[in-house]
Motif scaffolding. Structure first.
Motif, PDB file in Angstrom:
ATOM      1  N   ASP A 213       0.852  -1.197   0.000  1.00 32.42           N
ATOM      2  CA  ASP A 213       0.000   0.000   0.000  1.00 32.42           C
ATOM      3  C   ASP A 213       0.886   1.244   0.000  1.00 32.42           C
ATOM      4  O   ASP A 213       1.514   1.562   1.004  1.00 32.42           O
ATOM      5  CB  ASP A 213      -0.887  -0.030   1.247  1.00 32.42           C
ATOM      6  CG  ASP A 213      -1.920   1.092   1.281  1.00 32.42           C
ATOM      7  OD1 ASP A 213      -2.030   1.840   0.295  1.00 32.42           O
ATOM      8  OD2 ASP A 213      -2.617   1.215   2.311  1.00 32.42           O
ATOM      9  N   VAL A 214       0.951   1.942  -1.141  1.00 30.60           N
ATOM     10  CA  VAL A 214       1.765   3.151  -1.260  1.00 30.60           C
ATOM     11  C   VAL A 214       1.050   4.318  -0.600  1.00 30.60           C
ATOM     12  O   VAL A 214      -0.113   4.602  -0.908  1.00 30.60           O
ATOM     13  CB  VAL A 214       2.042   3.480  -2.743  1.00 30.60           C
ATOM     14  CG1 VAL A 214       2.769   4.826  -2.871  1.00 30.60           C
ATOM     15  CG2 VAL A 214       2.867   2.373  -3.395  1.00 30.60           C
ATOM     16  N   GLU A 215       1.739   5.016   0.302  1.00 26.53           N
ATOM     17  CA  GLU A 215       1.207   6.240   0.913  1.00 26.53           C
ATOM     18  C   GLU A 215       2.364   7.200   1.151  1.00 26.53           C
ATOM     19  O   GLU A 215       3.030   7.129   2.168  1.00 26.53           O
ATOM     20  CB  GLU A 215       0.473   5.942   2.230  1.00 26.53           C
ATOM     21  CG  GLU A 215      -0.790   5.126   2.045  1.00 26.53           C
ATOM     22  CD  GLU A 215      -1.802   5.325   3.162  1.00 26.53           C
ATOM     23  OE1 GLU A 215      -1.633   6.264   3.960  1.00 26.53           O
ATOM     24  OE2 GLU A 215      -2.751   4.537   3.217  1.00 26.53           O
ATOM     25  N   GLY A 216       2.595   8.080   0.200  1.00 26.74           N
ATOM     26  CA  GLY A 216       3.651   9.081   0.348  1.00 26.74           C
ATOM     27  C   GLY A 216       4.679   9.004  -0.753  1.00 26.74           C
ATOM     28  O   GLY A 216       5.046   7.913  -1.208  1.00 26.74           O
ATOM     29  N   ILE A 217       5.130  10.179  -1.200  1.00 29.52           N
ATOM     30  CA  ILE A 217       6.117  10.244  -2.282  1.00 29.52           C
ATOM     31  C   ILE A 217       7.038  11.434  -2.059  1.00 29.52           C
ATOM     32  O   ILE A 217       6.614  12.513  -1.636  1.00 29.52           O
ATOM     33  CB  ILE A 217       5.408  10.359  -3.664  1.00 29.52           C
ATOM     34  CG1 ILE A 217       6.433  10.487  -4.797  1.00 29.52           C
ATOM     35  CG2 ILE A 217       4.426  11.520  -3.681  1.00 29.52           C
ATOM     36  CD1 ILE A 217       5.803  10.475  -6.184  1.00 29.52           C
ATOM     37  N   VAL A 218       8.323  11.206  -2.336  1.00 28.73           N
ATOM     38  CA  VAL A 218       9.329  12.263  -2.389  1.00 28.73           C
ATOM     39  C   VAL A 218      10.043  12.132  -3.723  1.00 28.73           C
ATOM     40  O   VAL A 218      10.539  11.044  -4.059  1.00 28.73           O
ATOM     41  CB  VAL A 218      10.337  12.148  -1.234  1.00 28.73           C
ATOM     42  CG1 VAL A 218      11.565  13.020  -1.491  1.00 28.73           C
ATOM     43  CG2 VAL A 218       9.693  12.548   0.090  1.00 28.73           C
ATOM     44  N   VAL A 219      10.091  13.219  -4.488  1.00 34.10           N
ATOM     45  CA  VAL A 219      10.776  13.223  -5.774  1.00 34.10           C
ATOM     46  C   VAL A 219      12.022  14.088  -5.650  1.00 34.10           C
ATOM     47  O   VAL A 219      11.924  15.285  -5.322  1.00 34.10           O
ATOM     48  CB  VAL A 219       9.868  13.763  -6.900  1.00 34.10           C
ATOM     49  CG1 VAL A 219      10.606  13.739  -8.232  1.00 34.10           C
ATOM     50  CG2 VAL A 219       8.585  12.935  -6.991  1.00 34.10           C
ATOM     51  N   LEU A 220      13.187  13.501  -5.902  1.00 38.35           N
ATOM     52  CA  LEU A 220      14.453  14.223  -5.883  1.00 38.35           C
ATOM     53  C   LEU A 220      14.935  14.399  -7.314  1.00 38.35           C
ATOM     54  O   LEU A 220      14.203  14.145  -8.272  1.00 38.35           O
ATOM     55  CB  LEU A 220      15.466  13.460  -5.030  1.00 38.35           C
ATOM     56  CG  LEU A 220      15.020  13.172  -3.583  1.00 38.35           C
ATOM     57  CD1 LEU A 220      16.056  12.322  -2.868  1.00 38.35           C
ATOM     58  CD2 LEU A 220      14.766  14.458  -2.831  1.00 38.35           C
ATOM     59  N   ASP A 221      16.172  14.825  -7.493  1.00 38.76           N
ATOM     60  CA  ASP A 221      16.669  15.095  -8.842  1.00 38.76           C
ATOM     61  C   ASP A 221      16.655  13.840  -9.713  1.00 38.76           C
ATOM     62  O   ASP A 221      16.240  13.879 -10.867  1.00 38.76           O
ATOM     63  CB  ASP A 221      18.082  15.663  -8.775  1.00 38.76           C
ATOM     64  CG  ASP A 221      18.092  17.103  -8.296  1.00 38.76           C
ATOM     65  OD1 ASP A 221      17.040  17.759  -8.375  1.00 38.76           O
ATOM     66  OD2 ASP A 221      19.140  17.570  -7.822  1.00 38.76           O
ATOM     67  N   ASP A 222      17.119  12.723  -9.173  1.00 44.06           N
ATOM     68  CA  ASP A 222      17.214  11.514  -9.982  1.00 44.06           C
ATOM     69  C   ASP A 222      16.642  10.287  -9.284  1.00 44.06           C
ATOM     70  O   ASP A 222      16.811   9.160  -9.742  1.00 44.06           O
ATOM     71  CB  ASP A 222      18.673  11.238 -10.364  1.00 44.06           C
ATOM     72  CG  ASP A 222      19.577  11.126  -9.138  1.00 44.06           C
ATOM     73  OD1 ASP A 222      19.098  11.381  -8.015  1.00 44.06           O
ATOM     74  OD2 ASP A 222      20.758  10.781  -9.303  1.00 44.06           O
ATOM     75  N   ARG A 223      15.984  10.488  -8.154  1.00 42.20           N
ATOM     76  CA  ARG A 223      15.439   9.370  -7.389  1.00 42.20           C
ATOM     77  C   ARG A 223      14.048   9.724  -6.880  1.00 42.20           C
ATOM     78  O   ARG A 223      13.742  10.890  -6.667  1.00 42.20           O
ATOM     79  CB  ARG A 223      16.339   9.037  -6.189  1.00 42.20           C
ATOM     80  CG  ARG A 223      17.725   8.539  -6.556  1.00 42.20           C
ATOM     81  CD  ARG A 223      18.603   8.479  -5.314  1.00 42.20           C
ATOM     82  NE  ARG A 223      18.929   9.803  -4.808  1.00 42.20           N
ATOM     83  CZ  ARG A 223      19.082  10.109  -3.522  1.00 42.20           C
ATOM     84  NH1 ARG A 223      18.920   9.176  -2.603  1.00 42.20           N
ATOM     85  NH2 ARG A 223      19.404  11.334  -3.150  1.00 42.20           N
ATOM     86  N   ILE A 224      13.257   8.694  -6.675  1.00 38.25           N
ATOM     87  CA  ILE A 224      11.910   8.857  -6.143  1.00 38.25           C
ATOM     88  C   ILE A 224      11.734   7.859  -5.000  1.00 38.25           C
ATOM     89  O   ILE A 224      12.054   6.672  -5.148  1.00 38.25           O
ATOM     90  CB  ILE A 224      10.846   8.607  -7.230  1.00 38.25           C
ATOM     91  CG1 ILE A 224      10.992   9.620  -8.361  1.00 38.25           C
ATOM     92  CG2 ILE A 224       9.440   8.666  -6.639  1.00 38.25           C
ATOM     93  CD1 ILE A 224      10.207   9.275  -9.602  1.00 38.25           C
TER      94      ILE A 224
END
Length: 384
Positions: A213-224
Motif C-alpha cells: 500500500d503506497v502512501e507518500g512520495i518524495v521526488v528528488l533530482d534523480d530518485r523517487i
C-alpha cells in the motif's frame, strides 16, 4: 526496541481550507483528504481525496488567512486513466518537482467493509469481496504552467525556456502479473516488485491488512521514494526507491537505480511498528508521517530520516534505525475521526518561519467549517 520519551508536537494554529460543492452525489473533498503539497511561495495547495480520481487546487486568500478558490482537476483528462468513469484512484501521494505535479495511487487491493444494515450473510459476503481497481495503480506527473496572477495551473504540456517540452505522462497500467494468483491488470511498478522476496507475499493482501500500500512520495533530482503503509516487517516500515525515464509522448518507464541494473531499491525503517502515511523532503532529510498499518486511530508520529535526501551520499539499501531515524513527536488523533494523512511545509507570505501543515481523513465535527470547509493544523517542527 526501546521507545523514546513521547511528546506531542505543539500546535501553533489552524488554517481554513474552503472547498466548493462536490460533483454529483459525492462527498466534499474535506471528508477524505489523503495528501497535500504546498507551492514554494506558500500561495497554492494541491490536495487529493482517496475517494476520487481528481486533484484539488486551493489558493491563498488576499488576506492570507485561508485557502479557497477551489479548482477540481480530473486526472482522467490529463493521464488517461484506464478504469471506469466512477472509479476512484485512491491517490495517496503528491509532490512538486522539476516543473511537475507528481501523483501516486495506493497500488493496493481493498476489502469491502460491512455495513451496519447488513444481515450476517451480506456482511460475510462483503468481507469476502476484495476489489482490484485499475485506477489505484496510478503513478504519473502533470506539468505546471503559470496562469493569471502567477498562480500555478496544470497543463497537458508546457514549453520550457530552453525550448523543450514537459508532457503529462504515467507508468503503464497494463502489465499482466503472472506471479499473482489473480492474473489481473496492474502497473509496471507492481510488475517489478510482485516476485520480490519481501513484497511478493503481500501483493495479494488488501490495504489496512498489512498488504502492499503506497502512501507518500518524495521526488528528488534523480530518485523517487515511495512510502508504504504496508507491509511492515517485524516492526520495520518500508520505503521503495525508484527512478523513471521518459518515453514517447511523456510516458514513463522504470529506470535502473543502481549499478546492478535493478529498477528499485528497498529501505526498511524502524518506526516503532508503524507504517508510513506521508513523506516529505526537508533539506537533506526526509520527514515521515507514520501511523498504524491496520484500521486503527493511532498512534500517529513524525520521524526524521536523516540524510535520506542528500545528493552527495545516497542511502544504500538496508535497514535503518537508531541515529539514522529520529523521533520528533506525536500528533493528536481522534476516536474514529481526525486521522492525519497528509503533510507539507507551509511558509505563508511575509512569514520567516515555515510550519508543518497537516490534513486529516474523517475530520471531527469541530474541524468542519460550513458545508464544505475544514481546518488544517499547523505544528511547530523541532529544529526547523
Amino acid at each position: 526496541m526501546t521507545s523514546p520519551a513521547r511528546r506531542t508536537l505543539p500546535r501553533i494554529g489552524q488554517i481554513a481550507l474552503e472547498f466548493s460543492a462536490p460533483d454529483g452525489d459525492g462527498e466534499p473533498p474535506r471528508e477524505h483528504l489523503s495528501c497535500v503539497v504546498a507551492s514554494a511561495d506558500g500561495r497554492t495547495l494541491w490536495l487529493a481525496s482517496d475517494e476520487t480520481a481528481t486533484v484539488e487546487r486551493l489558493t491563498l486568500s488576499d488576506e492570507g488567512t485561508h485557502f479557497a478558490a477551489h479548482e477540481r482537476v480530473p486526472l482522467r483528462d490529463r493521464l488517461g486513466l484506464p478504469g471506469a468513469d466512477d472509479e476512484e484512484a485512491d491517490i495517496e501521494g503528491l509532490a512538486l518537482r522539476h516543473g511537475y505535479l507528481w501523483v501516486a495511487g495506493s497500488h493496493s487491493l481493498a476489502r469491502r467493509r460491512p455495513k451496519k444494515a447488513d444481515d450476517a450473510e451480506a456482511a460475510l459476503s462483503r468481507l469476502t469481496n476484495v476489489k482490484l481497481e485499475a485506477n489505484r495503480f496510478l503513478f504519473g506527473r502533470i506539468p505546471l504552467a503559470k496562469g493569471d496572477g502567477n498562480a500555478a495551473q496544470l497543463a497537458d504540456k508546457v514549453k520550457t525556456d530552453e525550448g523543450g517540452k514537459l508532457r503529462a505522462g504515467r507508468l503503464s497500467i497494463a502489465e499482466k502479473q503472472k506471479h499473482l494468483k489473480a492474473a489481473a491488470t496492474r502497473s509496471a511498478l507492481s510488475a517489478a516488485v510482485c516476485a520480490d522476496e519481501h513484497f511478493g507475499p503481500f501483493m495479494e493482501v488488501p490495504a489496512k491488512e498489512n498488504g502492499f500500500d503506497v502512501e507518500g512520495i518524495v521526488v528528488l533530482d534523480d530518485r523517487i521514494f515511495l512510502g508504504l503503509r504496508g507491509p511492515v516487517l517485524r516492526g520495520h516500515a518500508t520505503v521503495l526507491e525508484i527512478a523513471v525515464a521518459e518515453g514517447k509522448r511523456g510516458s514513463l518507464a522504470l529506470a535502473p537505480v543502481g549499478e546492478d541494473g535493478a529498477v528499485y531499491r528497498k529501505h526498511f525503517l524502524g518506526l516503532d511498528g508503524l507504517g508510513i502515511r506521508s513523506l516529505m523532503p526537508h533539506g537533506d532529510d526526509i520527514l515521515i508521517l507514520a501511523g498504524p498499518t491496520m484500521d486503527l486511530d493511532g498512534p500517529v508520529r513524525i520521524y526524521r530520516w536523516r540524510q535520506a535526501a542528500s545528493s552527495s551520499a545516497p542511502r544504500a539499501a538496508g535497514v535503518y534505525g537508531g541515529e539514522d531515524v529520529a523521533y520528533l513527536g506525536d500528533l493528536p488523533f481522534g476516536d474514529g475521526d481526525d486521522h492525519a494523512e497528509g503533510m507539507t511545509m507551509l511558509r505563508l507570505p511575509g512569514s520567516s518561519v515555515a510550519h508543518l501543515l497537516v490534513v486529516y481523513d474523517g475530520p471531527a465535527a469541530d474541524r468542519r467549517r460550513g458545508a464544505h470547509g475544514v481546518l488544517a493544523d499547523l505544528f511547530a517542527l523541532p529544529g526547523s
